[in-house]
Scaffold this active site. Sequence first.
Site, PDB file in Angstrom:
ATOM      1  N   GLU A 170      29.000  18.167  50.003  1.00 53.69           N
ATOM      2  CA  GLU A 170      27.601  17.740  50.039  1.00 53.69           C
ATOM      3  C   GLU A 170      27.475  16.228  50.048  1.00 53.69           C
ATOM      4  O   GLU A 170      26.567  15.672  50.684  1.00 53.69           O
ATOM      5  CB  GLU A 170      26.864  18.299  48.818  1.00 53.69           C
ATOM      6  CG  GLU A 170      26.814  19.811  48.746  1.00 53.69           C
ATOM      7  CD  GLU A 170      26.400  20.325  47.377  1.00 53.69           C
ATOM      8  OE1 GLU A 170      25.916  21.470  47.307  1.00 53.69           O
ATOM      9  OE2 GLU A 170      26.562  19.589  46.382  1.00 53.69           O
ATOM     10  N   ASP A 226      21.750  29.920  51.646  1.00 46.77           N
ATOM     11  CA  ASP A 226      21.742  31.381  51.587  1.00 46.77           C
ATOM     12  C   ASP A 226      20.409  31.857  51.034  1.00 46.77           C
ATOM     13  O   ASP A 226      19.728  31.124  50.321  1.00 46.77           O
ATOM     14  CB  ASP A 226      22.899  31.893  50.724  1.00 46.77           C
ATOM     15  CG  ASP A 226      22.896  31.283  49.334  1.00 46.77           C
ATOM     16  OD1 ASP A 226      22.342  31.924  48.428  1.00 46.77           O
ATOM     17  OD2 ASP A 226      23.442  30.180  49.152  1.00 46.77           O
TER      18      ASP A 226
END
Length: 279
Positions: free
Chosen positions: A6, A196
């Site tokens: 990230e 997700d």
Amino acid sequence: MAMREEAMPIVDRFGLKLVDPPRFVDGAPFVAWMGDAGAVRLCVCWCGHDKRFGVNNVATTAAAVAAYAAVAAFGAPDLMISAGTAGAFAQRGAALNDVFLSSKCIFHSRRIPGEDGELEEYGFGHIRSPNLSALAAAVGLKVGVVSTSDSLDCTPTDLALLLGEGASVKEMEAASVAWVCQQLRVPFFALKAVTDLVDGGEATREEFERNLAAAAAELQHRFALLLELVAGKPLSHWAGGGAGGAAAAVERAAPTQFLPVPPPRPVAAEQPLGLWSWS
């Protein structure tokens, strides 16, 4: 930030330099990069790798300690952001690769019953973010409640609490960083890209791994847009007609030792932003 995957798109986008030697207390796993990103000074703090298992230091413990350590090492920033990837709810309007800005941060797995309800509310946290609805609209972000636990899965009890609290995003760090910032009076919000869908019917781990790179790329893209707009303006400028957030006063010099953290400075609502810290 919890994961190197990230952090690096942000580091690479702005050409940030590794802080070496580290300014954290000896033995701390945390890694920091700093540099100028347009008109602001940007510090990205990654929680590092676990020394025993070699994995990213994810979840609340590492995130809280890293946030505290960053303030101790570099001084209190004008703004701290818990940035990263997360699950989200399609029934709340989320889609893969959307980026959410927090309206507030809560814990959905700190269940502490008590007779007067105070311990229970403490467990949930309910730490509100500044009203930045105009900024979200300008950058193309969605706004919602971000909820935190130490688990990737979602038990029936967790799910009931998440839906009951109106959570849009489910992740593993933001509320713990929000709590540290609340104690130290550092302005804070979370910025989370969706990897997700909690209610999408697919196994969380597989969907997360497949979409991580795309979500991280979208996160750095939206952050760059956000940074360009916010530089030189107080957070209250972006309140969108609401109460508005407050930006802290001019950056302090970094402390020379890890403990204690310097006393928090008074909040000044109309000062432009200077140092930003990502945790």
